[in-house]
Structures are given as C-alpha cells and as structure tokens.
Design a protein around this motif. Sequence first.
Motif, PDB file in Angstrom:
ATOM      1  N   VAL A 131      -7.707 -10.925  -1.315  1.00  0.00           N
ATOM      2  CA  VAL A 131      -8.727 -10.561  -0.260  1.00  0.00           C
ATOM      3  C   VAL A 131      -9.624 -11.494  -0.184  1.00  0.00           C
ATOM      4  CG1 VAL A 131      -8.236  -8.161  -0.799  1.00  0.00           C
ATOM      5  CG2 VAL A 131      -9.964  -9.363  -2.060  1.00  0.00           C
ATOM      6  N   GLY A 132      -9.569 -12.635  -0.645  1.00  0.00           N
ATOM      7  CA  GLY A 132     -10.616 -13.747  -0.378  1.00  0.00           C
ATOM      8  C   GLY A 132     -11.823 -13.701  -1.641  1.00  0.00           C
ATOM      9  N   GLY A 133     -11.643 -12.789  -2.419  1.00  0.00           N
ATOM     10  CA  GLY A 133     -12.612 -12.567  -3.521  1.00  0.00           C
ATOM     11  C   GLY A 133     -12.538 -13.531  -4.558  1.00  0.00           C
ATOM     12  N   SER A 134     -13.061 -13.232  -5.826  1.00  0.00           N
ATOM     13  CA  SER A 134     -13.192 -14.088  -6.944  1.00  0.00           C
ATOM     14  C   SER A 134     -11.771 -13.811  -7.713  1.00  0.00           C
ATOM     15  CB  SER A 134     -14.341 -13.768  -7.686  1.00  0.00           C
ATOM     16  OG  SER A 134     -14.283 -12.377  -8.090  1.00  0.00           O
ATOM     17  N   GLU A 135     -11.042 -12.536  -7.507  1.00  0.00           N
ATOM     18  CA  GLU A 135      -9.990 -12.156  -8.086  1.00  0.00           C
ATOM     19  C   GLU A 135      -9.132 -11.351  -7.214  1.00  0.00           C
ATOM     20  OE1 GLU A 135     -10.542  -9.900 -11.606  1.00  0.00           O
ATOM     21  OE2 GLU A 135     -12.091  -8.579 -10.528  1.00  0.00           O
ATOM     22  N   PRO A 136      -7.810 -11.265  -7.413  1.00  0.00           N
ATOM     23  CA  PRO A 136      -6.964 -10.444  -6.406  1.00  0.00           C
ATOM     24  C   PRO A 136      -7.142  -8.980  -6.737  1.00  0.00           C
ATOM     25  CG  PRO A 136      -5.639 -11.211  -8.283  1.00  0.00           C
ATOM     26  CD  PRO A 136      -7.146 -11.745  -8.346  1.00  0.00           C
ATOM     27  N   ALA A 137      -7.046  -7.980  -5.637  1.00  0.00           N
ATOM     28  CA  ALA A 137      -7.013  -6.619  -5.745  1.00  0.00           C
ATOM     29  C   ALA A 137      -5.760  -6.092  -6.098  1.00  0.00           C
ATOM     30  CB  ALA A 137      -7.573  -6.005  -4.342  1.00  0.00           C
ATOM     31  N   SER A 138      -5.723  -4.856  -6.744  1.00  0.00           N
ATOM     32  CA  SER A 138      -4.605  -4.235  -6.912  1.00  0.00           C
ATOM     33  C   SER A 138      -4.323  -3.261  -6.090  1.00  0.00           C
ATOM     34  CB  SER A 138      -4.418  -3.547  -8.426  1.00  0.00           C
ATOM     35  OG  SER A 138      -5.686  -2.546  -8.571  1.00  0.00           O
ATOM     36  N   LEU A 139      -3.002  -2.880  -5.720  1.00  0.00           N
ATOM     37  CA  LEU A 139      -2.437  -2.062  -4.556  1.00  0.00           C
ATOM     38  C   LEU A 139      -1.452  -1.332  -5.171  1.00  0.00           C
ATOM     39  CD1 LEU A 139      -2.597  -0.928  -1.833  1.00  0.00           C
ATOM     40  CD2 LEU A 139      -1.381  -2.868  -1.027  1.00  0.00           C
ATOM     41  N   SER A 140      -1.215  -0.187  -5.467  1.00  0.00           N
ATOM     42  CA  SER A 140      -0.038   0.680  -5.933  1.00  0.00           C
ATOM     43  C   SER A 140       0.750   1.127  -4.932  1.00  0.00           C
ATOM     44  CB  SER A 140      -0.681   1.990  -6.357  1.00  0.00           C
ATOM     45  OG  SER A 140       0.335   2.982  -6.749  1.00  0.00           O
ATOM     46  N   TYR A 141       2.113   1.187  -5.082  1.00  0.00           N
ATOM     47  CA  TYR A 141       3.185   1.328  -4.270  1.00  0.00           C
ATOM     48  C   TYR A 141       2.854   2.938  -3.676  1.00  0.00           C
ATOM     49  CZ  TYR A 141       6.187   4.025  -7.323  1.00  0.00           C
ATOM     50  OH  TYR A 141       6.543   5.023  -8.169  1.00  0.00           O
ATOM     51  N   LEU A 142       2.310   3.769  -4.524  1.00  0.00           N
ATOM     52  CA  LEU A 142       1.941   4.970  -4.002  1.00  0.00           C
ATOM     53  C   LEU A 142       0.974   5.272  -2.931  1.00  0.00           C
ATOM     54  CD1 LEU A 142       2.571   7.041  -7.550  1.00  0.00           C
ATOM     55  CD2 LEU A 142       4.468   6.736  -5.085  1.00  0.00           C
ATOM     56  N   ALA A 143       0.259   4.315  -2.818  1.00  0.00           N
ATOM     57  CA  ALA A 143      -1.062   4.146  -1.951  1.00  0.00           C
ATOM     58  C   ALA A 143      -0.778   3.871  -0.599  1.00  0.00           C
ATOM     59  CB  ALA A 143      -2.055   3.217  -2.258  1.00  0.00           C
ATOM     60  N   PHE A 144       0.390   4.292   0.049  1.00  0.00           N
ATOM     61  CA  PHE A 144       0.713   4.437   1.366  1.00  0.00           C
ATOM     62  C   PHE A 144       1.241   5.759   1.787  1.00  0.00           C
ATOM     63  CE2 PHE A 144       1.451   0.038  -0.234  1.00  0.00           C
ATOM     64  CZ  PHE A 144       1.319  -0.904   0.656  1.00  0.00           C
ATOM     65  N   GLU A 145       1.326   5.838   3.127  1.00  0.00           N
ATOM     66  CA  GLU A 145       1.464   7.025   3.701  1.00  0.00           C
ATOM     67  C   GLU A 145       3.112   7.206   3.650  1.00  0.00           C
ATOM     68  OE1 GLU A 145       1.228   9.720   7.524  1.00  0.00           O
ATOM     69  OE2 GLU A 145       0.583   7.714   7.860  1.00  0.00           O
ATOM     70  N   GLY A 146       3.355   8.636   2.984  1.00  0.00           N
ATOM     71  CA  GLY A 146       4.550   9.063   2.793  1.00  0.00           C
ATOM     72  C   GLY A 146       5.389   8.407   1.662  1.00  0.00           C
ATOM     73  N   ALA A 147       4.582   7.412   0.879  1.00  0.00           N
ATOM     74  CA  ALA A 147       5.407   6.843  -0.486  1.00  0.00           C
ATOM     75  C   ALA A 147       5.558   7.861  -1.612  1.00  0.00           C
ATOM     76  CB  ALA A 147       4.316   5.671  -0.754  1.00  0.00           C
ATOM     77  N   THR A 148       6.715   7.766  -2.005  1.00  0.00           N
ATOM     78  CA  THR A 148       7.054   8.608  -3.362  1.00  0.00           C
ATOM     79  C   THR A 148       7.770   7.660  -4.425  1.00  0.00           C
ATOM     80  OG1 THR A 148       9.196   9.396  -2.467  1.00  0.00           O
ATOM     81  CG2 THR A 148       7.250  10.747  -2.001  1.00  0.00           C
ATOM     82  N   LYS A 149       8.084   8.084  -5.403  1.00  0.00           N
ATOM     83  CA  LYS A 149       8.778   7.044  -6.524  1.00  0.00           C
ATOM     84  C   LYS A 149      10.040   7.060  -5.897  1.00  0.00           C
ATOM     85  CE  LYS A 149       6.551   9.089 -10.616  1.00  0.00           C
ATOM     86  NZ  LYS A 149       6.708   9.705 -11.961  1.00  0.00           N
ATOM     87  N   ARG A 150      10.704   7.743  -4.910  1.00  0.00           N
ATOM     88  CA  ARG A 150      12.144   7.517  -4.425  1.00  0.00           C
ATOM     89  C   ARG A 150      12.055   6.698  -3.258  1.00  0.00           C
ATOM     90  NH1 ARG A 150      16.041  12.628  -5.509  1.00  0.00           N
ATOM     91  NH2 ARG A 150      15.820  12.859  -7.710  1.00  0.00           N
ATOM     92  N   ASN A 151      10.852   7.061  -2.200  1.00  0.00           N
ATOM     93  CA  ASN A 151      10.758   6.398  -0.995  1.00  0.00           C
ATOM     94  C   ASN A 151       9.471   5.502  -1.199  1.00  0.00           C
ATOM     95  OD1 ASN A 151      10.819   5.934   1.564  1.00  0.00           O
ATOM     96  ND2 ASN A 151       9.465   7.532   2.098  1.00  0.00           N
ATOM     97  N   ARG A 152       9.895   4.348  -1.599  1.00  0.00           N
ATOM     98  CA  ARG A 152       8.778   3.282  -1.684  1.00  0.00           C
ATOM     99  C   ARG A 152       8.511   2.486  -0.514  1.00  0.00           C
ATOM    100  NH1 ARG A 152       8.777   0.605  -7.904  1.00  0.00           N
ATOM    101  NH2 ARG A 152       9.273   2.292  -8.888  1.00  0.00           N
ATOM    102  N   PRO A 153       7.706   1.993  -0.214  1.00  0.00           N
ATOM    103  CA  PRO A 153       7.180   1.171   0.940  1.00  0.00           C
ATOM    104  C   PRO A 153       7.768  -0.027   0.928  1.00  0.00           C
ATOM    105  CG  PRO A 153       5.443   1.062  -0.397  1.00  0.00           C
ATOM    106  CD  PRO A 153       6.402   1.947  -1.093  1.00  0.00           C
ATOM    107  N   ASN A 154       7.956  -0.761   2.113  1.00  0.00           N
ATOM    108  CA  ASN A 154       8.932  -2.024   2.249  1.00  0.00           C
ATOM    109  C   ASN A 154       7.882  -3.242   2.146  1.00  0.00           C
ATOM    110  OD1 ASN A 154      10.712  -4.177   2.548  1.00  0.00           O
ATOM    111  ND2 ASN A 154      11.161  -3.750   4.587  1.00  0.00           N
TER     112      ASN A 154
END
Length: 273
Positions: A131-154
């Motif tokens: 993100v241009g900061g001093s360290e990278p940010a973390s983003l969970s695959y569940l932090a997308f609309e409609g994302a589940t353990k079976r339906n992961r975002p592409n």
Amino acid sequence: MAEAVPVAAESFAGCRARAARTVLGQVVLPGDELLLPEQEDPEGPGGAGERPLRLNPGTRTRVRVVCGPGLRRCGNRLLVTKCGRLRHKESGSGGGVYWVDSQQKRYVPVKGDHVIGIVTAKSGDIFKVDVGGSEPASLSYLAFEGATKRNRPNVQVGDLIYGQFVVANKDMEPEMVCIDSCGRANGMGVIGQDGLLFKVTLGLIRKLLAPDCEIIQEVGKLYPLEIVFGMNGRIWVKAKTIQQTLILANILEACEHMTTDQRKQIFSRLAET
C-alpha cells in the motif's frame, strides 16, 4: 562545568502556542503548539486568553475535535508533526477536523482510509498487499463480498486491490478489507487488469477528492473513463484508448502545479481535438 538548570516545559510551550483559528491556511512547522477556540481561557497565558487543548474535559458542553494527519496529541497538548498548511473542516458537533495539508509522498496508513494496493504474496489464507507504507498490509480471503471457505475470491499476485483499512496503528500490522460494515463490496475489490496506475502526492489526492473539486468534473467531460482514487497517493484510470488514458494521467499529475486559467486552457484545447 556549570550545572544545567531545569526549565519547565510549559514555559516554552506557552511562548510558541498560537490559536488555531489565527493560522488557518498558513504554514505551520513541526513542534508548533496549536490552541483551539473551545479551550480558550480568559485568564490563560499569552495575553490572548487561551490554554492548550484538554483531552479529558470535565464538562459535557465541550465540542469534539478530531486531529487529522500532521497533528498529534502529546499529553494534554496538541502538537504539529508535519510542515504544511493548517486546514479545518466543520462538523455537525461544532468542533470539526483539523489537519496539516502537506506535500508528503510517503503514506502512513490511517484507519478508514480507502487505498489502492498491489498483491505481492499469498500466505495461507492471507494476502500481502503493498500500500506504499513502511510495511505491507494483510488482507483475508474472507474479507470479500460473498467469500466463504469454499467460495474463495479469485485474487492473484500482481492484482490491484481497492479496499479500506480496519486496523492501522504503529504497534500492529495494517489490515485491509474489501467490504463495508454491511458486508457489501460497495465498489471495493479487485480492479480490472487494463488501465494505468500512477502515483501522485497525498496533497493532490485530498484536493481531487474534495466535494467542490472542479478538476474531476472537467476531466469527465473530455472522455468516457473509469477512475479510482486511493488515499495512499495512487490513481487508477482507464479510457477507451491507450492514448486517452495517458492524456488523462498526464493532466491529473500536472493539475497540482497549474492555475485555474492554465487548466481551463488545456481542457479547451483537448475538447477541440
């Protein structure tokens, strides 16, 4: 050797303290102390009857003041940490937001900011996003609309992500999400593969995102386009052709140093072509 004589910090702070309302729009320097009108005291130091900001006011009638970028609370005082122009925005409560408008290019994550990031790695269920900061940010695959353990975002390494910070402080790794409080994407997520990503100063980003900004209205009249602004100084733009995309990117970069008349002349020339 002569012994150093301890001097109370308040004696220096009181000398350089200035009322915030008297320096709005003026240049402030790191170390300056700003006093707000809500904390004025008729019997205070400096002859103007003001005293430093109290963080824990005893009365409920005091308005709420928010400190934005470039300002920091240190003990019971409000200090300037960046060089720039002092800005203020009113709010319904009467206090508003104070911040320092500077030409800083290095981004410091702030909770709630919408930013454009680049996926750099995938570690288990977590994406690492630059993100241009001093360290990278973390983003969970569940932090997308409609994302589940079976339906992961592409999401692949190298993709552009538009999201917002939910965790951002100096003691923890920044954390991003691509959904709002209702679980909706609301425009966030993976940005299209086409288009052009470029970086500008943080001051220009705040200028372009202002409600009364005429630049975006004028740009929208030139060509049909898609555009995404990130508070971290990144802009993604896409027009019908590569030539139009490059023209729009060059205009947005140059707008920071152009006057209103110069900008209108350029837009009128482009409209004729």
